[in-house]
Scaffold this motif. Sequence first.
Motif, short mmCIF file in Angstrom:
data_model
loop_
_atom_site.label_atom_id
_atom_site.label_comp_id
_atom_site.label_asym_id
_atom_site.label_seq_id
_atom_site.Cartn_x
_atom_site.Cartn_y
_atom_site.Cartn_z
N UNK A 1 1.04 -0.67 -0.57
CA UNK A 1 0.35 -0.39 -0.19
C UNK A 1 0.89 1.16 0.09
N UNK A 2 1.77 1.38 1.09
CA UNK A 2 3.07 2.94 0.40
C UNK A 2 3.67 2.84 -0.47
N UNK A 3 3.89 1.79 -1.25
CA UNK A 3 4.29 2.28 -2.36
C UNK A 3 3.33 2.70 -3.58
N UNK A 4 1.81 2.29 -3.67
CA UNK A 4 0.48 2.03 -4.40
C UNK A 4 0.78 3.59 -4.36
N UNK A 5 0.15 4.51 -3.04
CA UNK A 5 -0.08 5.43 -2.37
C UNK A 5 1.56 6.24 -3.30
N UNK A 6 2.75 5.78 -3.11
CA UNK A 6 3.76 7.17 -3.21
C UNK A 6 3.92 7.33 -5.05
N UNK B 1 1.52 6.82 -6.93
CA UNK B 1 -0.28 7.41 -7.94
C UNK B 1 0.30 9.52 -7.03
N UNK B 2 0.87 9.86 -5.91
CA UNK B 2 0.92 10.57 -5.72
C UNK B 2 2.76 11.24 -6.58
N UNK B 3 3.02 10.54 -6.79
CA UNK B 3 4.26 11.08 -7.67
C UNK B 3 4.16 11.36 -9.25
N UNK B 4 3.02 10.28 -9.77
CA UNK B 4 2.38 10.31 -11.28
C UNK B 4 1.60 11.93 -11.34
N UNK B 5 0.99 12.28 -9.69
CA UNK B 5 0.25 13.32 -9.66
C UNK B 5 0.97 14.79 -10.21
N UNK B 6 2.07 14.50 -8.98
CA UNK B 6 3.65 15.88 -9.06
C UNK B 6 3.34 15.71 -10.46
N UNK C 1 12.46 22.58 -15.18
CA UNK C 1 10.74 21.14 -15.00
C UNK C 1 10.92 20.26 -15.30
N UNK C 2 11.19 20.26 -16.65
CA UNK C 2 10.62 18.73 -17.47
C UNK C 2 12.07 17.83 -17.38
N UNK C 3 13.15 17.50 -16.54
CA UNK C 3 13.80 17.42 -15.78
C UNK C 3 12.94 16.37 -14.51
N UNK C 4 12.88 17.04 -13.50
CA UNK C 4 12.06 16.20 -12.62
C UNK C 4 10.97 15.76 -12.37
N UNK D 1 7.90 10.80 -13.58
CA UNK D 1 6.97 9.82 -13.59
C UNK D 1 7.35 8.42 -13.62
N UNK D 2 8.62 8.57 -13.56
CA UNK D 2 8.79 7.23 -14.35
C UNK D 2 9.50 6.38 -12.55
N UNK D 3 9.52 7.32 -12.03
CA UNK D 3 9.81 6.44 -10.33
C UNK D 3 8.50 6.30 -10.11
N UNK D 4 7.69 7.11 -10.76
CA UNK D 4 6.05 6.79 -9.70
C UNK D 4 5.71 5.84 -10.85
N UNK D 5 5.84 5.13 -11.78
CA UNK D 5 6.03 4.33 -12.84
C UNK D 5 6.28 2.71 -11.89
N UNK D 6 8.08 3.05 -11.62
CA UNK D 6 8.14 1.80 -11.32
C UNK D 6 7.98 1.43 -10.17
N UNK D 7 7.13 2.00 -9.15
CA UNK D 7 6.01 1.79 -7.65
C UNK D 7 5.19 1.18 -7.66
#
Length: 475
Positions: A120-125, A127-132, A148-151, A156-162
């Motif tokens: 669950x923590x990975x799921x919440x993290x 989705x939060x990163x994708x929204x950001x 900002x494109x780099x960040x 987005x990549x880290x959110x997809x990995x989580x």
Amino acid sequence: MGRLVRVEGLVAVAGLAAFLMIFGGLGGASDPAPEARWVGLGVLVAPALMAYAHRGAAAWAGVLAAVVWTSLAGSVATALVSWTYALVAIVLTRRDRSPATSAVPLRQPPSPPGLPNVAVPAEVGGFALLLLAVGGLVRVLTGGPVSWLAAVIAAFGLGCALLARVVRHRAELRKLFGTLQPVHTVRAVEQLGYVHVLLPEPGGVTALEFAFDVAEPDRPAEADEPQTRPGVLYGDPRPGAWCAVEVEGRLHVPVGPVGDVLEVGYDVVQGLPREIEDDEEQLVDPAALRPADRGVAAFECREHRIAPPRAWAATAAIGLGAALAAGELALLAGGTAATLAAAATVAAAAGYEFGWRTQLRPRLRWHAGGVAAVGFRGPDRQPWATDSAVVHDDSGTVVLTAGESVLTVPVPPPWPSAESQRNADQLVAALRDARSQSFEISPLQPPPEIEVPRRPVALYLSWLASVVLTVLILG
């Protein structure tokens, strides 16, 4: 920090090397558009972060980074660097393949009343990163900073990995209870939300020891203290695998994969790890003593430090690497030559100070009266005590308990030759030899004196040379 220095760190190291080569000597993106370099930076950063969450996702991200940089490359060398980076991520993914297991019976575990909602923590993290990331992209499209494109790409990549990690964990949990699994006879300790497992080897001399979190928090009411009970393990006992344990009719459903798996001595009568008396554990291994440490007088002071060639090489690499990285970031942010020089100066100073405190300055002196050490923070002197102990952790560190302190002594492999310093086994043997001598002498002398050395002139010259090289390379 342990997590950061595991094998996933190879992707981060490869990404840093690719960044320094592509944006340094190879000139960066050939496309003059300001967005190009930030997109290129983002696709380099993303796999390095994603490797810690999901190796397969990091491999795909590495391939995507190579494809992007092939289109942005101004030379064949740039494309080769980016594809080498992708290859490192792909090779790391192959480590996730299950090793061949010995022939054991297969049986499907009993079906639990329901499967817990894991990760669950990975799921919440995720989705939060994708929204950001989406919010950051909207901000860029509406006139926000292009940098900002780099960040955005990295987040987005880290959110997809989580999220990929969540999908994998839940699929593996369903597979555990839906297919035939290897069955092993084990001893298990049931604790609150946690199961500790011992899997004896066929000879009964050693056992595999591991643990994992479980869904139910209770344990047998009659057990005042944790104790091993006979049980049945379903699954493959290896790090990262999912296993379930049945103990006296109680099925323990995992909420996480198996952690580290250790091989320990096994007491077949008690069903416990074999205990070793402290006096036996701290015996001196005569074969590990160097000739210079044999027959040494009780109060003859001995010293250990990292071999100077290795220490200086590591310090210079840390300082120059910090300067180059800071200089590249200053240039990417649009800084001037003066900004580049200032960033490199500060970063190199921090890098050389870190190298001084972790590589060049640390040293240890000892005799039968005790030990004296200079570490990262400063000096410490402690006498030997009856409960003193010396062990090493197989990763280049000797842990020394003496007096009121626990000292960690860096002992990397000797370089450039085996004679340049003691290795971990040799240092442990020499320290235990002095500890043993202390029990036979009364009264004892105080621990040896030790002074904090001054920073040598060569350290300042190396710092200056690193700043000049960084300006010449990047300027």
